[in-house]
Design an enzyme around this catalytic site. Sequence first.
Site, PDB file in Angstrom:
ATOM      1  N   ASP A 182       0.827  -1.203   0.000  1.00  0.00           N
ATOM      2  CA  ASP A 182       0.000   0.000   0.000  1.00  0.00           C
ATOM      3  C   ASP A 182       0.870   1.264   0.000  1.00  0.00           C
ATOM      4  OD1 ASP A 182      -2.492   1.286  -0.003  1.00  0.00           O
ATOM      5  OD2 ASP A 182      -3.288  -0.053   1.530  1.00  0.00           O
ATOM      6  N   ASP A 247     -10.312   3.028  -3.463  1.00  0.00           N
ATOM      7  CA  ASP A 247     -11.195   1.912  -3.146  1.00  0.00           C
ATOM      8  C   ASP A 247     -12.604   2.181  -3.676  1.00  0.00           C
ATOM      9  OD1 ASP A 247      -9.001   1.110  -1.762  1.00  0.00           O
ATOM     10  OD2 ASP A 247      -9.962   1.014   0.198  1.00  0.00           O
TER      11      ASP A 247
END
Length: 551
Positions: A182, A247
């Site tokens: 990430d 997301d």
Amino acid sequence: MRRFQNRKALPGTLALLVALSGIIMCASGNLIAQSAPTEVAVPLPPMGWSSWNSFSNIVDSQIVMDQAKAMISSGMAKAGYQYVNIDEGWWIGDRDADGQFVVDPKAWPALATGERAGDMANIVRYIHGLGLKAGIYTDAGYAGCSMYPDLGPAYQHAGSEGHYEQDFLQFAKWGFDYVKVDWCGGDKEKLDPAVQYAEIARAIASAEAATGHTLYFSICEWGNNSPWTWAPNVGGVAADIWRTSGDIVAPIVPHHKFSGRLASFPGVLSNFDQGVHPEAEHTGFYNDPDMMVIGMPGLTDAQNRVHMSLWVISGAPLLVGADLTTLSATTLATLINPEALAIDQDSLGLQGVKVASYDDGLEVWSKALAKPGERAVLLLNRTGDAASIKVNWSDLGLVDASPATVKDVWSHKDLGSFNSSYSANVPSLDAVMVIVRGSERELTTYTPTAAGKPQSGADVQRDRPVSFTRVASHAQMARIRVAYTNPDKATRFAALRVNGRTATRIAFPSTGSNVGAIWVESLLDRTGAENELIFATICDPGPGIASIAVQ
């Protein structure tokens, strides 16, 4: 995962920095004699499950075991899903005196006699014992996304910066097969993603060399700095996916805070749109529009079907975010539809492209498949009213005057043979997906040129750029077959620059004693026969590029 609004900033010196990072995978060998090219197999997009969407940062050993068992019992594993990926929350940032991970023994206990609690190898052995593969998660920064908790307290040091070599070696020693990295910490520190992910790629390669165990590399930079321009082969790792957007949905965890959240169909469409970069998706590299929200609260069965259609037409990784233990029969049927999965997992490894649009929101998308004359076609209606959408064979690169058969992917029905085109009535905010089987147009073959003249064999090999000039195309986004040789066992790499634009790195797997062929898609935007394609070797020697054939 993602905590900020998406920013679209073009990278400055990213391409140059990445060009300096791919030195570790260089191979040796000489150009070999040409023969008829054969299609070379490329890595396919991964299929599996990820914990984040349904379990946030409360993931633990029991949750992962339950999901792994459900992947088997549901038939998903038999259909091709194989990765069980543990996302944020497995580690809270503690390290021992040697800098190694300290893992909560209660959350990750011993699962068999002789195991030690707090050892992540335990869960890996369990997953492997079911015939599946295991994935793990970290961040490129010093901190990770746990500093912005969705559930529970914040943890400030759950990233791998300063421990790249150590952490990825540990992941490999534990036996993990996949690692997602990430960008929350990297973003907070304003690091350069091309530089950091190249360092991580080299740490992965080092861990693989030390252990003999492969780690699939998933970059999660959210598309902020156009990773499709630098992520392919970043740091010399041969197989990558990279996130192209934020997301789709924040976690929806029953009986916990924010359990009332809903997935949204506009969010699905937005992530699909942001993930379309066909010039970068080839030879085992894939754009990742985020894990799927199929089966999560907020979407209807019809929207789940369209969601699946969008992901497979774009050749995306198929990572399920829903709780596998609660999937309905209809949702499960959508996820394991064999014809839909075959589109996503087609061996050509290319992304679907929009080939036609009508009015405002009626679109035709086409994905070229490995079998000559075969296309996956998506008729997408983004409007508020039902409408008829037509696909012309000429838009698909098929012979216009030749009949083609059409089969509906979701009903599994053969719809018949049609001349020149096919039309379907598509409901509002819905889609129809079909397989069209027709006659392939002939490819136009080009040999390398230098100053308008054919290059000699010596110029085509080793570290000299290979140029193709005066290349014509009838459609801007052209499909290109590259014939080449690579006698080494190791993959070679070259960068393709079209009409002076940003280059993309292409993998050229071993061809042994044969001439092989791989496929790419490129925007040939110069009118007439004025397009120029230049292949530049990344490390010496590069592939021996013999010719290109353009459709």
